[in-house]
Design a protein around this motif. Structure first.
Motif, PDB file in Angstrom:
ATOM      1  N   UNK A   1      -3.940   8.949   5.565  1.00 23.54           N
ATOM      2  CA  UNK A   1      -5.034   9.905   5.738  1.00 23.54           C
ATOM      3  C   UNK A   1      -5.863  10.033   4.465  1.00 23.54           C
ATOM      4  N   UNK A   2      -5.196  10.124   3.325  1.00 23.99           N
ATOM      5  CA  UNK A   2      -5.914  10.327   2.069  1.00 23.99           C
ATOM      6  C   UNK A   2      -6.711   9.104   1.666  1.00 23.99           C
ATOM      7  N   UNK A   3      -6.122   7.915   1.779  1.00 21.02           N
ATOM      8  CA  UNK A   3      -6.799   6.716   1.301  1.00 21.02           C
ATOM      9  C   UNK A   3      -7.976   6.336   2.184  1.00 21.02           C
TER      10      UNK A   3
ATOM     11  N   UNK B   1     -13.239  14.888  -1.562  1.00 23.86           N
ATOM     12  CA  UNK B   1     -12.118  15.781  -1.255  1.00 23.86           C
ATOM     13  C   UNK B   1     -12.380  16.442   0.093  1.00 23.86           C
ATOM     14  N   UNK B   2     -12.272  15.649   1.121  1.00 24.24           N
ATOM     15  CA  UNK B   2     -12.605  16.094   2.469  1.00 24.24           C
ATOM     16  C   UNK B   2     -11.638  17.172   2.947  1.00 24.24           C
TER      17      UNK B   2
ATOM     18  N   UNK C   1      -3.631  18.871   0.995  1.00 25.62           N
ATOM     19  CA  UNK C   1      -2.563  18.812  -0.004  1.00 25.62           C
ATOM     20  C   UNK C   1      -2.631  17.534  -0.836  1.00 25.62           C
ATOM     21  N   UNK C   2      -3.073  16.435  -0.208  1.00 27.59           N
ATOM     22  CA  UNK C   2      -3.142  15.162  -0.940  1.00 27.59           C
ATOM     23  C   UNK C   2      -4.034  15.258  -2.172  1.00 27.59           C
ATOM     24  N   UNK C   3      -5.097  16.075  -2.072  1.00 24.60           N
ATOM     25  CA  UNK C   3      -6.038  16.160  -3.200  1.00 24.60           C
ATOM     26  C   UNK C   3      -5.457  16.955  -4.371  1.00 24.60           C
ATOM     27  N   UNK C   4      -4.358  17.652  -4.137  1.00 27.13           N
ATOM     28  CA  UNK C   4      -3.679  18.336  -5.233  1.00 27.13           C
ATOM     29  C   UNK C   4      -2.761  17.383  -5.997  1.00 27.13           C
TER      30      UNK C   4
ATOM     31  N   UNK D   1       0.834  -1.203   0.000  1.00 27.98           N
ATOM     32  CA  UNK D   1       0.000   0.000   0.000  1.00 27.98           C
ATOM     33  C   UNK D   1       0.870   1.255   0.000  1.00 27.98           C
ATOM     34  N   UNK D   2       1.934   1.240   0.808  1.00 23.34           N
ATOM     35  CA  UNK D   2       2.843   2.391   0.834  1.00 23.34           C
ATOM     36  C   UNK D   2       3.440   2.648  -0.547  1.00 23.34           C
ATOM     37  N   UNK D   3       3.758   1.559  -1.264  1.00 21.74           N
ATOM     38  CA  UNK D   3       4.304   1.715  -2.618  1.00 21.74           C
ATOM     39  C   UNK D   3       3.270   2.318  -3.563  1.00 21.74           C
ATOM     40  N   UNK D   4       2.028   1.916  -3.405  1.00 23.67           N
ATOM     41  CA  UNK D   4       0.964   2.481  -4.232  1.00 23.67           C
ATOM     42  C   UNK D   4       0.826   3.983  -3.980  1.00 23.67           C
ATOM     43  N   UNK D   5       0.894   4.384  -2.704  1.00 21.44           N
ATOM     44  CA  UNK D   5       0.783   5.813  -2.391  1.00 21.44           C
ATOM     45  C   UNK D   5       1.995   6.566  -2.935  1.00 21.44           C
ATOM     46  N   UNK D   6       3.163   5.934  -2.862  1.00 23.03           N
ATOM     47  CA  UNK D   6       4.378   6.578  -3.385  1.00 23.03           C
ATOM     48  C   UNK D   6       4.257   6.819  -4.882  1.00 23.03           C
ATOM     49  N   UNK D   7       3.628   5.883  -5.586  1.00 16.75           N
ATOM     50  CA  UNK D   7       3.427   6.073  -7.022  1.00 16.75           C
ATOM     51  C   UNK D   7       2.525   7.266  -7.315  1.00 16.75           C
ATOM     52  N   UNK D   8       1.650   7.586  -6.372  1.00 16.71           N
ATOM     53  CA  UNK D   8       0.798   8.766  -6.534  1.00 16.71           C
ATOM     54  C   UNK D   8       1.532  10.043  -6.146  1.00 16.71           C
ATOM     55  N   UNK D   9       2.659   9.880  -5.454  1.00 16.84           N
ATOM     56  CA  UNK D   9       3.464  11.046  -5.109  1.00 16.84           C
ATOM     57  C   UNK D   9       3.383  11.494  -3.670  1.00 16.84           C
ATOM     58  N   UNK D  10       2.948  10.603  -2.750  1.00 22.09           N
ATOM     59  CA  UNK D  10       2.863  10.976  -1.337  1.00 22.09           C
ATOM     60  C   UNK D  10       3.539   9.919  -0.482  1.00 22.09           C
ATOM     61  N   UNK D  11       3.891  10.288   0.755  1.00 17.57           N
ATOM     62  CA  UNK D  11       4.487   9.328   1.670  1.00 17.57           C
ATOM     63  C   UNK D  11       3.404   8.471   2.322  1.00 17.57           C
ATOM     64  N   UNK D  12       3.825   7.489   3.105  1.00 19.12           N
ATOM     65  CA  UNK D  12       2.884   6.524   3.666  1.00 19.12           C
ATOM     66  C   UNK D  12       1.896   7.184   4.621  1.00 19.12           C
ATOM     67  N   UNK D  13       2.365   8.154   5.429  1.00 17.91           N
ATOM     68  CA  UNK D  13       1.463   8.795   6.377  1.00 17.91           C
ATOM     69  C   UNK D  13       0.388   9.598   5.658  1.00 17.91           C
ATOM     70  N   UNK D  14       0.787  10.359   4.657  1.00 16.15           N
ATOM     71  CA  UNK D  14      -0.204  11.095   3.873  1.00 16.15           C
ATOM     72  C   UNK D  14      -1.132  10.131   3.157  1.00 16.15           C
ATOM     73  N   UNK D  15      -0.564   9.038   2.657  1.00 18.10           N
ATOM     74  CA  UNK D  15      -1.380   8.028   1.996  1.00 18.10           C
ATOM     75  C   UNK D  15      -2.421   7.430   2.925  1.00 18.10           C
TER      76      UNK D  15
END
Length: 306
Positions: free
Chosen positions: A49-51, A58-59, A82-85, A33-47
């Motif tokens: 909250x966003x996921x 877009x909460x 920021x994640x939604x950007x 999952x962390x790798x999937x978030x990294x592919x979107x351009x965010x770190x695991x912690x941001x991933x």
């Protein structure tokens, strides 16, 4: 429903939730999952909250702070909006599902296609679908309940437990608020049981030592904590914490009571090996919580449910 029957219902409801929870919780510790978030351009912690909040759309940060409940608001605001950007909520939802799919396939191997997993998915979905007509007062659950069901049985099981978890979690927040505890204070009372260190809870939710100590002082003034060097619950604090857990169990019991004790027992038996496998790989501290007899108040207030 008699008092004894009600107590028994809460026991098997809690047992079933406990047994299935590691199967869902794997997504929060999944390297895939962390790798999937990294592919979107965010770190695991941001991933994280966003996921998890993506089901809300877009909460804004305030909505995530409110529904997640026990994280330092500054930590949330560093991730949201920021994640939604970087990516859309739909992309984060897809990344989360792809991550847990890869994780479960890696850990469970051939068991992914087993009749046991298919039967577990069927039972869990039956329980979860009971909840979807009970949306009032459960915003995070309602958002996840609106997501489409996946097709593969191992993901059906995961999504079902996601719904059951968020259903319980929203009720848990209501119980905490009714008892007068903030998210931070709920963490402090959990640490005061001695089951997990204050540092682990404080650091994982990004509270400062000063904020933590202020919450300890406030809870002492209100009679929840004693005056010892390592804060512990007073007798009254223990009683009030048990009331929170009881109310959480009561508010979460509907799907399990509807499923019935025999089906819940079957579901626990089927899922325990899968939960144990993912816990050993990703959450070793959760292994001892998979005992069928583990029905106490530990592991909910301010921690596991959120």
């Amino acid at each position: 429903m008699t008092q004894n029957t009600d107590h028994d219902s809460l026991v098997f409801a809690r047992q079933t939730w406990r047994t299935l929870e590691p199967y869902h919780g794997a997504v929060y510790f999944s390297p895939e999952a962390a790798s999937q978030y990294a592919e979107l351009g965010v770190d695991a912690r941001t991933g994280y909250f966003a996921s998890r909040s993506a089901a809300l759309g877009t909460a804004p940060a305030g909505l995530v702070i409110a529904t997640f409940n026990n994280f330092n608001p500054r930590l949330v605001r560093r991730a949201i909006p920021a994640a939604w950007e970087v990516a859309t909520p739909q992309q984060f939802t897809a990344a989360r599902l792809a991550g847990i799919d890869a994780t479960l396939r890696r850990i469970l191997g051939e068991d992914i296609s087993s009749p046991a997993l298919a039967r577990a998915a069927e039972l869990a979905r039956t329980a979860a679908e009971v909840t979807v007509s009970h949306l009032h007062g459960r915003p995070l659950f309602a958002a996840h309940a609106a997501l489409p069901w996946p097709d593969a049985p191992h993901l059906v099981l995961w999504h079902a437990q996601t719904l059951l978890r968020e259903f319980r979690g929203d009720g848990h927040v209501a119980a905490l608020l009714t008892a007068g505890l903030s998210g931070l204070e709920a963490l402090v009372t959990h640490a005061a049981t001695g089951e997990i260190s204050a540092a682990a809870l404080r650091d994982s939710r990004a509270w400062t030592e000063e904020q933590w100590e202020q919450a300890v002082r406030d809870l002492r003034e209100r009679g929840w904590l004693d005056e010892g060097p390592q804060p512990a619950l007073t007798e009254d604090g223990t009683r009030r914490r048990a009331e929170i857990e009881h109310n959480t169990d009561r508010l979460a019991a509907l799907p399990y009571v509807t499923l019935g004790p025999a089906a819940c027992a079957e579901l626990r038996s089927l899922v325990r090996p899968f939960s144990l496998a993912v816990a050993k790989e990703l959450m070793p501290w959760a292994v001892d919580r998979l005992s069928e007899e583990s029905t106490g108040v530990r592991g909910t207030t301010g921690f596991s449910s959120r």
